[in-house]
Motif scaffolding. Structure first.
Motif, PDB file in Angstrom:
ATOM      1  N   PHE A  51       0.825  -1.213   0.000  1.00  0.00           N
ATOM      2  CA  PHE A  51       0.000   0.000   0.000  1.00  0.00           C
ATOM      3  C   PHE A  51       0.855   1.257   0.000  1.00  0.00           C
ATOM      4  CE2 PHE A  51      -1.425   3.271   3.026  1.00  0.00           C
ATOM      5  CZ  PHE A  51      -2.515   3.796   2.345  1.00  0.00           C
ATOM      6  N   GLU A  52       1.922   1.245   0.781  1.00  0.00           N
ATOM      7  CA  GLU A  52       2.752   2.441   0.938  1.00  0.00           C
ATOM      8  C   GLU A  52       3.352   2.925  -0.374  1.00  0.00           C
ATOM      9  OE1 GLU A  52       2.048   0.546   4.710  1.00  0.00           O
ATOM     10  OE2 GLU A  52       2.871  -0.275   2.824  1.00  0.00           O
ATOM     11  N   LYS A  53       3.571   2.023  -1.309  1.00  0.00           N
ATOM     12  CA  LYS A  53       4.164   2.413  -2.590  1.00  0.00           C
ATOM     13  C   LYS A  53       3.167   3.151  -3.495  1.00  0.00           C
ATOM     14  CE  LYS A  53       7.681  -1.259  -2.719  1.00  0.00           C
ATOM     15  NZ  LYS A  53       8.836  -0.350  -2.643  1.00  0.00           N
ATOM     16  N   GLU A  54       1.876   3.013  -3.207  1.00  0.00           N
ATOM     17  CA  GLU A  54       0.844   3.701  -3.984  1.00  0.00           C
ATOM     18  C   GLU A  54       0.029   4.664  -3.116  1.00  0.00           C
ATOM     19  OE1 GLU A  54       0.695   3.562  -7.141  1.00  0.00           O
ATOM     20  OE2 GLU A  54       1.911   1.782  -7.588  1.00  0.00           O
ATOM     21  N   GLU A  55       0.478   4.927  -1.907  1.00  0.00           N
ATOM     22  CA  GLU A  55      -0.325   5.706  -0.964  1.00  0.00           C
ATOM     23  C   GLU A  55      -0.666   7.095  -1.490  1.00  0.00           C
ATOM     24  OE1 GLU A  55      -0.395   7.004   3.759  1.00  0.00           O
ATOM     25  OE2 GLU A  55       1.311   5.885   2.946  1.00  0.00           O
ATOM     26  N   ASP A  56       0.264   7.756  -2.147  1.00  0.00           N
ATOM     27  CA  ASP A  56       0.006   9.125  -2.612  1.00  0.00           C
ATOM     28  C   ASP A  56      -1.114   9.173  -3.648  1.00  0.00           C
ATOM     29  OD1 ASP A  56       1.966  10.057  -0.932  1.00  0.00           O
ATOM     30  OD2 ASP A  56       3.480  10.313  -2.504  1.00  0.00           O
ATOM     31  N   ILE A  57      -1.076   8.282  -4.642  1.00  0.00           N
ATOM     32  CA  ILE A  57      -2.113   8.299  -5.663  1.00  0.00           C
ATOM     33  C   ILE A  57      -3.439   7.786  -5.097  1.00  0.00           C
ATOM     34  CG2 ILE A  57      -1.429   6.027  -6.587  1.00  0.00           C
ATOM     35  CD1 ILE A  57      -2.940   8.986  -8.586  1.00  0.00           C
ATOM     36  N   ILE A  58      -3.397   6.822  -4.177  1.00  0.00           N
ATOM     37  CA  ILE A  58      -4.631   6.351  -3.539  1.00  0.00           C
ATOM     38  C   ILE A  58      -5.256   7.479  -2.724  1.00  0.00           C
ATOM     39  CG2 ILE A  58      -5.569   4.793  -1.790  1.00  0.00           C
ATOM     40  CD1 ILE A  58      -3.522   2.698  -2.773  1.00  0.00           C
ATOM     41  N   ALA A  59      -4.437   8.254  -2.013  1.00  0.00           N
ATOM     42  CA  ALA A  59      -4.950   9.397  -1.251  1.00  0.00           C
ATOM     43  C   ALA A  59      -5.599  10.413  -2.191  1.00  0.00           C
ATOM     44  CB  ALA A  59      -3.834  10.039  -0.443  1.00  0.00           C
ATOM     45  N   ALA A  60      -4.980  10.641  -3.342  1.00  0.00           N
ATOM     46  CA  ALA A  60      -5.555  11.575  -4.310  1.00  0.00           C
ATOM     47  C   ALA A  60      -6.905  11.069  -4.816  1.00  0.00           C
ATOM     48  CB  ALA A  60      -4.588  11.779  -5.474  1.00  0.00           C
ATOM     49  N   ILE A  61      -6.989   9.767  -5.073  1.00  0.00           N
ATOM     50  CA  ILE A  61      -8.256   9.157  -5.510  1.00  0.00           C
ATOM     51  C   ILE A  61      -9.333   9.342  -4.450  1.00  0.00           C
ATOM     52  CG2 ILE A  61      -9.355   6.902  -5.888  1.00  0.00           C
ATOM     53  CD1 ILE A  61      -6.738   6.076  -7.354  1.00  0.00           C
ATOM     54  N   LEU A  62      -8.999   9.057  -3.216  1.00  0.00           N
ATOM     55  CA  LEU A  62      -9.978   9.143  -2.132  1.00  0.00           C
ATOM     56  C   LEU A  62     -10.397  10.581  -1.867  1.00  0.00           C
ATOM     57  CD1 LEU A  62      -8.490   6.484   0.313  1.00  0.00           C
ATOM     58  CD2 LEU A  62     -10.394   6.205  -1.295  1.00  0.00           C
ATOM     59  N   LYS A  63      -9.453  11.497  -1.927  1.00  0.00           N
ATOM     60  CA  LYS A  63      -9.790  12.921  -1.727  1.00  0.00           C
ATOM     61  C   LYS A  63     -10.754  13.408  -2.804  1.00  0.00           C
ATOM     62  CE  LYS A  63      -5.468  14.238   0.585  1.00  0.00           C
ATOM     63  NZ  LYS A  63      -4.170  14.945   0.435  1.00  0.00           N
ATOM     64  N   LEU A  64     -10.519  12.983  -4.039  1.00  0.00           N
ATOM     65  CA  LEU A  64     -11.405  13.390  -5.128  1.00  0.00           C
ATOM     66  C   LEU A  64     -12.794  12.780  -4.955  1.00  0.00           C
ATOM     67  CD1 LEU A  64     -11.850  14.895  -7.742  1.00  0.00           C
ATOM     68  CD2 LEU A  64     -10.825  12.965  -8.984  1.00  0.00           C
ATOM     69  N   ALA A  65     -12.836  11.515  -4.548  1.00  0.00           N
ATOM     70  CA  ALA A  65     -14.137  10.879  -4.292  1.00  0.00           C
ATOM     71  C   ALA A  65     -14.905  11.639  -3.218  1.00  0.00           C
ATOM     72  CB  ALA A  65     -13.933   9.425  -3.889  1.00  0.00           C
ATOM     73  N   ILE A  66     -14.239  11.995  -2.142  1.00  0.00           N
ATOM     74  CA  ILE A  66     -14.884  12.725  -1.047  1.00  0.00           C
ATOM     75  C   ILE A  66     -15.357  14.092  -1.526  1.00  0.00           C
ATOM     76  CG2 ILE A  66     -14.466  13.804   1.203  1.00  0.00           C
ATOM     77  CD1 ILE A  66     -12.482  11.421   1.707  1.00  0.00           C
ATOM     78  N   LEU A  67     -14.505  14.791  -2.271  1.00  0.00           N
ATOM     79  CA  LEU A  67     -14.863  16.107  -2.801  1.00  0.00           C
ATOM     80  C   LEU A  67     -16.102  16.031  -3.688  1.00  0.00           C
ATOM     81  CD1 LEU A  67     -14.035  19.136  -3.177  1.00  0.00           C
ATOM     82  CD2 LEU A  67     -12.707  18.383  -5.167  1.00  0.00           C
TER      83      LEU A  67
END
Length: 288
Positions: free
Chosen positions: A190-206
């Motif tokens: 997970f840690e190797k993709e954490e930044d892009i996953i966080a971006a995905i989740l932030k956009l979903a929430i927005l």
């Protein structure tokens, strides 16, 4: 309350289970609600009424007389008519909702925009999934072939994010770390993709969208949930609240599989207090 929000039946080309069998089994299991989400995967599949005809899978090499199986999207008029029939027949026993699973790629966004516009009034719920990139599927390793584990995981999450930037007509992100099912090198950290996953989740929430906990991880033999606990926790920590639970069952065997266990994980391990059902694309909150 138990509600299964990721279900397939005979209108998905990868399921032979009659819709009514799923419903009868859902009633036996004590489900209060179920939402059918049969497959639409433009690019690798066509609609039944496509003037070019439907796509056929490669024939079984053991059956030389076979043309192969039809590889087609949902027959929408028959699907929604059957759902209308089942809603009326079982209205006193269980709530049945109308959904679709959109297997989107950036190259097929226009097709899904047209589809959603045509059937928006019929739909309660839509899953945003990604089963292939550039028409190369994950399950048969065509997408992974010739790429390193880092390359195909990076590309997978980048493609999801690009789709989300352009396509907003969905309810939740389905099985977000789907590649874990089909990764020949094992689960990518997970840690190797954490930044892009966080971006995905932030956009979903927005955008007011949610994610699902897909309980098929148990019968696929994964060591973690799908998405993994770290993704679920990150979604919660970022302020995400919209959450569905689905079995991804293509037969009655896996209907509502491990659903109570999923509730326990979400509440006691991750810290969620609610989960969602949907009505005409609007989320409804229920206590876990």
């Amino acid at each position: 309350m138990l509600a299964d929000y990721h279900l397939h039946c005979e209108f998905s080309d990868d399921s032979l289970e009659p819709m009514e069998n799923q419903i009868e089994r859902g009633i036996e299991l004590g489900l209060a609600e179920m939402c059918f989400t049969d497959h639409v995967d433009y690019g690798i599949k066509r609609d039944w009424d496509d003037p070019r005809g439907i796509v056929w899978r490669e024939p079984d090499p053991m059956n030389t007389g076979s043309k192969g199986d039809p590889c087609a999207n949902v027959d929408y008029p028959k699907y929604f008519a059957k759902l209308d029939e089942m809603q009326k027949k079982y209205k006193d026993k269980i709530t049945i909702k109308k959904g679709l699973e959109f297997g989107i790629q950036t190259i097929t966004i226009d097709d899904f925009e047209k589809l959603y516009a045509k059937y928006e009034d019929q739909l309660d719920f839509t899953l945003l999934s990604m089963h292939q990139v550039d028409n190369k599927e994950f399950w048969n390793q065509k997408f992974q072939k010739g790429r390193s584990q880092k390359e195909y995981n990076d590309l997978y999450y980048q493609e999801i994010y690009k789709v989300m930037q352009q396509f907003k007509n969905y309810s939740v992100l389905a099985h977000l770390d789907l590649l874990a099912r089909y990764d020949p090198a094992g689960v990518y950290p997970f840690e190797k993709e954490e930044d892009i996953i966080a971006a995905i989740l932030k956009l979903a929430i927005l955008d007011g969208k949610g994610i699902e906990l897909n309980t098929s991880s148990w019968h696929y033999g994964l060591k973690d949930t799908q998405p993994c606990r770290k993704i679920l926790k990150l979604y919660k920590d970022l302020g995400g609240t919209i959450l569905t639970i689905g079995s991804d069952a293509h037969s009655t065997k896996y209907l509502a599989d491990h659903m109570q266990e999923a509730h326990d994980i979400l509440k006691n391990e991750i810290g969620f207090e609610t989960f969602n059902t949907f009505d005409h694309t609007k989320p409804i909150f229920h206590e876990l």
